[in-house]
Design a protein around this motif. Structure first.
Motif, PDB file in Angstrom:
ATOM      1  N   ASN A 246     -36.294   0.009 -12.197  1.00 57.75           N
ATOM      2  CA  ASN A 246     -35.267   1.770 -11.871  1.00 57.75           C
ATOM      3  C   ASN A 246     -34.055   1.901 -12.158  1.00 57.75           C
ATOM      4  OD1 ASN A 246     -37.916   2.133 -13.032  1.00 57.75           O
ATOM      5  ND2 ASN A 246     -38.692   1.841 -11.108  1.00 57.75           N
ATOM      6  N   THR A 247     -33.060   1.802 -12.626  1.00 52.84           N
ATOM      7  CA  THR A 247     -31.517   1.561 -12.428  1.00 52.84           C
ATOM      8  C   THR A 247     -30.652   3.020 -12.202  1.00 52.84           C
ATOM      9  OG1 THR A 247     -30.539   1.066 -14.399  1.00 52.84           O
ATOM     10  CG2 THR A 247     -31.350  -0.659 -12.587  1.00 52.84           C
ATOM     11  N   GLU A 248     -32.085   4.728 -13.385  1.00 52.01           N
ATOM     12  CA  GLU A 248     -31.089   5.857 -13.404  1.00 52.01           C
ATOM     13  C   GLU A 248     -30.445   6.153 -12.060  1.00 52.01           C
ATOM     14  OE1 GLU A 248     -34.242   4.312 -14.122  1.00 52.01           O
ATOM     15  OE2 GLU A 248     -34.409   4.225 -16.293  1.00 52.01           O
ATOM     16  N   LEU A 249     -31.451   5.747 -11.476  1.00 53.08           N
ATOM     17  CA  LEU A 249     -30.378   6.861 -10.180  1.00 53.08           C
ATOM     18  C   LEU A 249     -29.362   6.435  -9.575  1.00 53.08           C
ATOM     19  CD1 LEU A 249     -31.343   9.552  -8.170  1.00 53.08           C
ATOM     20  CD2 LEU A 249     -32.358   7.529  -6.234  1.00 53.08           C
ATOM     21  N   ALA A 250     -29.672   4.805  -9.061  1.00 49.42           N
ATOM     22  CA  ALA A 250     -28.248   4.133  -9.273  1.00 49.42           C
ATOM     23  C   ALA A 250     -26.926   4.082 -10.321  1.00 49.42           C
ATOM     24  CB  ALA A 250     -28.492   2.490  -8.725  1.00 49.42           C
ATOM     25  N   ALA A 251     -27.936   4.127 -11.566  1.00 46.48           N
ATOM     26  CA  ALA A 251     -26.005   3.876 -12.517  1.00 46.48           C
ATOM     27  C   ALA A 251     -25.840   5.763 -12.485  1.00 46.48           C
ATOM     28  CB  ALA A 251     -27.026   4.306 -13.628  1.00 46.48           C
ATOM     29  N   GLU A 252     -26.733   6.369 -11.890  1.00 44.15           N
ATOM     30  CA  GLU A 252     -26.522   8.345 -12.037  1.00 44.15           C
ATOM     31  C   GLU A 252     -25.411   8.162 -11.326  1.00 44.15           C
ATOM     32  OE1 GLU A 252     -29.436  10.300 -12.339  1.00 44.15           O
ATOM     33  OE2 GLU A 252     -29.943  10.204 -14.782  1.00 44.15           O
ATOM     34  N   ALA A 253     -25.142   7.166  -9.802  1.00 38.34           N
ATOM     35  CA  ALA A 253     -24.748   7.500  -8.975  1.00 38.34           C
ATOM     36  C   ALA A 253     -22.741   6.540  -9.007  1.00 38.34           C
ATOM     37  CB  ALA A 253     -25.305   6.898  -7.798  1.00 38.34           C
ATOM     38  N   GLY A 254     -23.326   6.056 -10.117  1.00 34.50           N
ATOM     39  CA  GLY A 254     -21.874   5.267 -10.516  1.00 34.50           C
ATOM     40  C   GLY A 254     -21.780   3.203  -9.575  1.00 34.50           C
ATOM     41  N   LEU A 255     -22.821   3.264  -9.455  1.00 33.96           N
ATOM     42  CA  LEU A 255     -23.188   2.183  -8.975  1.00 33.96           C
ATOM     43  C   LEU A 255     -23.504   1.212  -9.796  1.00 33.96           C
ATOM     44  CD1 LEU A 255     -25.644   2.444  -6.305  1.00 33.96           C
ATOM     45  CD2 LEU A 255     -23.353   2.152  -5.785  1.00 33.96           C
ATOM     46  N   ALA A 256     -23.179   0.293 -10.044  1.00 31.36           N
ATOM     47  CA  ALA A 256     -23.034  -0.959 -11.174  1.00 31.36           C
ATOM     48  C   ALA A 256     -24.084  -1.893 -11.275  1.00 31.36           C
ATOM     49  CB  ALA A 256     -22.082  -2.164 -11.049  1.00 31.36           C
ATOM     50  N   CYS A 257     -24.691  -1.612 -12.615  1.00 35.53           N
ATOM     51  CA  CYS A 257     -25.922  -1.899 -12.998  1.00 35.53           C
ATOM     52  C   CYS A 257     -25.623  -2.958 -14.322  1.00 35.53           C
ATOM     53  CB  CYS A 257     -26.803  -0.597 -13.589  1.00 35.53           C
ATOM     54  SG  CYS A 257     -27.257   0.195 -12.017  1.00 35.53           S
ATOM     55  N   GLU A 258     -26.852  -4.164 -14.707  1.00 34.00           N
ATOM     56  CA  GLU A 258     -27.304  -4.341 -15.947  1.00 34.00           C
ATOM     57  C   GLU A 258     -28.361  -4.014 -16.290  1.00 34.00           C
ATOM     58  OE1 GLU A 258     -25.201  -8.789 -15.363  1.00 34.00           O
ATOM     59  OE2 GLU A 258     -22.978  -7.843 -15.519  1.00 34.00           O
ATOM     60  N   ARG A 259     -28.944  -5.521 -15.616  1.00 31.23           N
ATOM     61  CA  ARG A 259     -30.678  -5.371 -16.223  1.00 31.23           C
ATOM     62  C   ARG A 259     -31.186  -5.017 -14.767  1.00 31.23           C
ATOM     63  NH1 ARG A 259     -33.173  -9.719 -15.623  1.00 31.23           N
ATOM     64  NH2 ARG A 259     -30.807 -11.162 -14.561  1.00 31.23           N
ATOM     65  N   GLY A 260     -30.188  -4.988 -13.691  1.00 35.80           N
ATOM     66  CA  GLY A 260     -30.430  -4.095 -11.991  1.00 35.80           C
ATOM     67  C   GLY A 260     -29.915  -3.960 -11.348  1.00 35.80           C
ATOM     68  N   ILE A 261     -29.397  -3.181 -10.454  1.00 31.85           N
ATOM     69  CA  ILE A 261     -28.442  -2.822  -9.796  1.00 31.85           C
ATOM     70  C   ILE A 261     -27.561  -4.535  -9.248  1.00 31.85           C
ATOM     71  CG2 ILE A 261     -27.794  -1.721  -7.551  1.00 31.85           C
ATOM     72  CD1 ILE A 261     -30.489   0.379  -8.237  1.00 31.85           C
ATOM     73  N   LEU A 262     -26.741  -3.821  -9.449  1.00 32.69           N
ATOM     74  CA  LEU A 262     -26.027  -5.178  -8.703  1.00 32.69           C
ATOM     75  C   LEU A 262     -25.453  -5.090  -7.190  1.00 32.69           C
ATOM     76  CD1 LEU A 262     -23.286  -5.616 -12.002  1.00 32.69           C
ATOM     77  CD2 LEU A 262     -25.494  -6.983 -11.917  1.00 32.69           C
ATOM     78  N   VAL A 263     -25.823  -6.456  -7.121  1.00 29.70           N
ATOM     79  CA  VAL A 263     -25.844  -6.927  -5.353  1.00 29.70           C
ATOM     80  C   VAL A 263     -25.470  -8.077  -5.616  1.00 29.70           C
ATOM     81  CG1 VAL A 263     -27.592  -4.818  -4.997  1.00 29.70           C
ATOM     82  CG2 VAL A 263     -28.763  -7.516  -5.632  1.00 29.70           C
ATOM     83  N   ASP A 264     -24.742  -7.957  -4.374  1.00 28.23           N
ATOM     84  CA  ASP A 264     -24.711  -9.233  -3.803  1.00 28.23           C
ATOM     85  C   ASP A 264     -25.751 -10.233  -2.777  1.00 28.23           C
ATOM     86  OD1 ASP A 264     -24.782  -8.862  -1.208  1.00 28.23           O
ATOM     87  OD2 ASP A 264     -22.477  -8.893  -0.921  1.00 28.23           O
ATOM     88  N   ASP A 265     -25.493 -11.568  -2.727  1.00 26.21           N
ATOM     89  CA  ASP A 265     -26.990 -12.298  -2.301  1.00 26.21           C
ATOM     90  C   ASP A 265     -27.167 -11.198  -0.562  1.00 26.21           C
ATOM     91  OD1 ASP A 265     -26.292 -14.909  -3.618  1.00 26.21           O
ATOM     92  OD2 ASP A 265     -24.725 -15.452  -2.563  1.00 26.21           O
ATOM     93  N   SER A 266     -26.350 -10.779   0.117  1.00 32.02           N
ATOM     94  CA  SER A 266     -26.907  -9.469   1.325  1.00 32.02           C
ATOM     95  C   SER A 266     -27.689  -8.475   1.016  1.00 32.02           C
ATOM     96  CB  SER A 266     -25.844  -9.731   2.023  1.00 32.02           C
ATOM     97  OG  SER A 266     -24.448  -9.089   1.414  1.00 32.02           O
ATOM     98  N   ALA A 267     -27.901  -8.097  -0.782  1.00 30.48           N
ATOM     99  CA  ALA A 267     -27.927  -7.499  -1.119  1.00 30.48           C
ATOM    100  C   ALA A 267     -27.283  -5.801  -0.865  1.00 30.48           C
ATOM    101  CB  ALA A 267     -29.299  -6.570  -0.617  1.00 30.48           C
ATOM    102  N   SER A 268     -25.609  -5.764  -0.704  1.00 32.52           N
ATOM    103  CA  SER A 268     -24.990  -4.946  -0.822  1.00 32.52           C
ATOM    104  C   SER A 268     -24.619  -4.669  -2.602  1.00 32.52           C
ATOM    105  CB  SER A 268     -24.092  -5.094   0.476  1.00 32.52           C
ATOM    106  OG  SER A 268     -24.039  -5.530   1.070  1.00 32.52           O
ATOM    107  N   THR A 269     -24.703  -3.623  -2.580  1.00 31.08           N
ATOM    108  CA  THR A 269     -24.072  -2.506  -4.011  1.00 31.08           C
ATOM    109  C   THR A 269     -21.869  -2.600  -3.370  1.00 31.08           C
ATOM    110  OG1 THR A 269     -23.688  -0.872  -3.149  1.00 31.08           O
ATOM    111  CG2 THR A 269     -25.364  -1.778  -4.109  1.00 31.08           C
ATOM    112  N   ALA A 270     -22.228  -1.862  -4.590  1.00 35.08           N
ATOM    113  CA  ALA A 270     -19.955  -1.954  -4.756  1.00 35.08           C
ATOM    114  C   ALA A 270     -19.186  -0.976  -3.632  1.00 35.08           C
ATOM    115  CB  ALA A 270     -19.874  -1.947  -5.650  1.00 35.08           C
ATOM    116  N   ASP A 271     -20.358  -0.010  -3.240  1.00 35.92           N
ATOM    117  CA  ASP A 271     -20.774   1.033  -1.993  1.00 35.92           C
ATOM    118  C   ASP A 271     -21.000  -0.067  -0.912  1.00 35.92           C
ATOM    119  OD1 ASP A 271     -20.994   3.263  -0.014  1.00 35.92           O
ATOM    120  OD2 ASP A 271     -21.213   4.542  -1.592  1.00 35.92           O
TER     121      ASP A 271
END
Length: 486
Positions: A246-271
């Motif tokens: 379920n990535t729609e909310l994140a994608a509409e907010a401008g967060l990078a998504c592929e199969r899921g919301i892209l995060v680093d090893d510490s669960a952080s997004t680009a924001d």
């Protein structure tokens, strides 16, 4: 500081519990926005509800009651304003955040079959997925008037669901287009042994053939047409073909998504103020889909946000890659390196025993003096012994073939008794609960499995440790009477 969590499922609720437990200085006021109107529940055991081994009320997970926690149930998030740091819900309310955690989970993937898409967004009568309590309730009700069922997809959930429907009296056909059942965990030889055990249980596998269309009459399912031209008559279809994050909310907010919301090893997004955990998140290693992985993410993020040192897990390895199939009459356990598509590593040595007539297949993969993978079908106690060797990283015999001797023996080795189990051994591997922690809970007055679950979370994951917890609890009640701590 205002911490908003979107999602009140198994991972979101666990994260909140972890944060509040660690936040001893009162740093956070937590608001949880959950679309489902009920308490969080164990989604992993929904197939057990279909099979009649659990009732819906027993799936409810322990939830914290805390003065700094507000839980909005039956309320969906509609949008995220990253500039103003506000989450707006579908009822128009606005919730400001300093930090935001997305735990929006995943939805069932419905394949694009002719006949399933009515153009109205609803499925034909008789077609179900198994992702929520409501889904499980509808499937159980449907079995009252269904005698022929089809399960589409033979991954872990598909096989568990097929077993549950067979337990309800349905004649079940399981359709899987890949060359092997559970192909992520099983190779061709293991799949054939598993398939050979299914007909006795009322399950008929069709492997290597896919579904082409749903046959629908007057809005109701009547059968499934296969890619080889056959039509399997059915009045109930259970779709188990994976999930979509379920990535729609994140994608509409401008967060990078592929199969899921892209995060680093510490669960952080680009924001820097927004994090994602669980099925909606896509970490660098791409791992998604197992609740234990989501719980690991939740635990690590709670440690980070509260400045808590990571908890020691004793001598056992993290075991989120252990798969146990919860299906009546089908004894399947896999761990680590397994499946037909695994990489060819010259450093690994593989030994196997396959006995289809006995419904038994065992394969072990060894690297150096360590067990790095195993596949067990119909292996009974040997599977438990291999899980222990895998998670504890104990050295294997100089001749790895000895690992298979229990399977060959007419008198299997006796299981490890509770008194012989090391105190730092994991009993509940989903939650990394050790024997010592269960003993401590018992000393504080925990006398039942529910008491142990509330105190330690043991048994609230896949449920595979329940027998082990019951055995340990019985032993403690007999040999170490509980003494309440004052």
């Amino acid at each position: 500081m205002r911490l908003v969590v979107i999602g009140n499922g198994m991972v979101g609720s666990r994260f909140v519990e972890d944060v509040l437990r660690r936040d001893t200085v009162g740093k956070y006021d937590v608001t949880v926005i959950g679309a489902e109107g009920c308490e969080p529940y164990n989604r992993v055991l929904l197939s057990e509800v279909v099979a009649g081994r659990y009732d819906l009320t027993s799936l409810t997970l322990p939830t914290p009651h805390h003065p700094r926690l507000t839980v909005l149930r039956g309320t969906a998030a509609a949008s995220i304003d990253r500039d103003d740091r506000v989450v707006t819900t579908t009822d128009g309310s606005r919730h400001r955040y300093d930090q935001l955690v997305l735990a929006t989970g995943a939805a069932a993937r419905i394949p694009p079959l002719v006949g399933l898409d009515s153009g109205t967004g609803t499925l034909p009568l008789g077609v179900h997925s198994l992702r929520s309590i409501d889904d499980a309730r509808e499937i159980v009700a449907a079995t009252l008037n269904s005698r022929r069922a089809v399960v589409l997809g033979a991954g872990v959930l598909g096989i568990e669901a097929a077993s549950g429907l067979a337990q309800r009296g349905c004649a079940v056909t399981i359709i899987h287009p890949a060359a092997a059942l559970m192909e992520r965990q099983l190779d061709g030889s293991a799949s054939r042994v598993l398939a050979s055990a299914m007909p006795e249980l009322g399950i008929h596998p069709r492997v290597g053939v896919g579904a082409e269309a749903a046959v629908v009459a007057n809005g109701r399912l009547t059968g499934i047409r296969l890619t080889d031209g056959d039509v399997v008559e059915s009045d109930l279809l259970l779709v188990a073909t994976g999930t979509i994050a379920n990535t729609e909310l994140a994608a509409e907010a401008g967060l990078a998504c592929e199969r899921g919301i892209l995060v680093d090893d510490s669960a952080s997004t680009a924001d820097a103020r927004i994090f994602a955990v669980g099925d909606c998140a896509q970490p660098p290693n791409g791992a998604m889909g197992l609740v234990a992985l989501g719980w690991d993410q939740a635990r690590a993020l709670a440690d980070r946000l509260t400045g808590t040192a990571p908890r020691s897990r004793g001598s056992d390895a993290t075991s989120s890659d252990i798969v146990r199939v919860k299906a009546h009459g089908l004894d399947v356990v896999t761990m680590g390196v397994c499946g037909g598509s695994r990489a060819d590593d010259p450093a690994q040595r593989t030994l196997s025993l396959s006995d289809p007539d006995a419904g038994r297949h065992v394969e072990v993969v060894v690297s150096g003096d360590r067990l790095v993978g195993a596949t067990c079908i119909g292996a009974g106690q040997l599977a438990a012994d291999l899980v222990a060797a895998y998670t504890r990283r104990t050295p294997v015999p100089s001749d790895p073939a000895r690992l298979l001797l229990t399977a060959l023996s007419a008198t299997p080795a006796a299981p490890t008794t509770p008194d012989a189990l090391p105190d730092d051994s994991s009993v509940c591997r989903c939650n990394s609960v050790t024997k010592a922690e269960i003993m401590t809970a018992h000393a504080c007055g925990a006398r039942s499995v529910d008491d142990i679950a509330r105190a330690t979370r043991a048994t609230t994951g896949c449920g595979g440790c329940k027998d082990e917890v019951c055995g340990l609890l019985s032993w403690l009640n007999e040999h170490a009477p509980a003494t309440a701590v004052v």
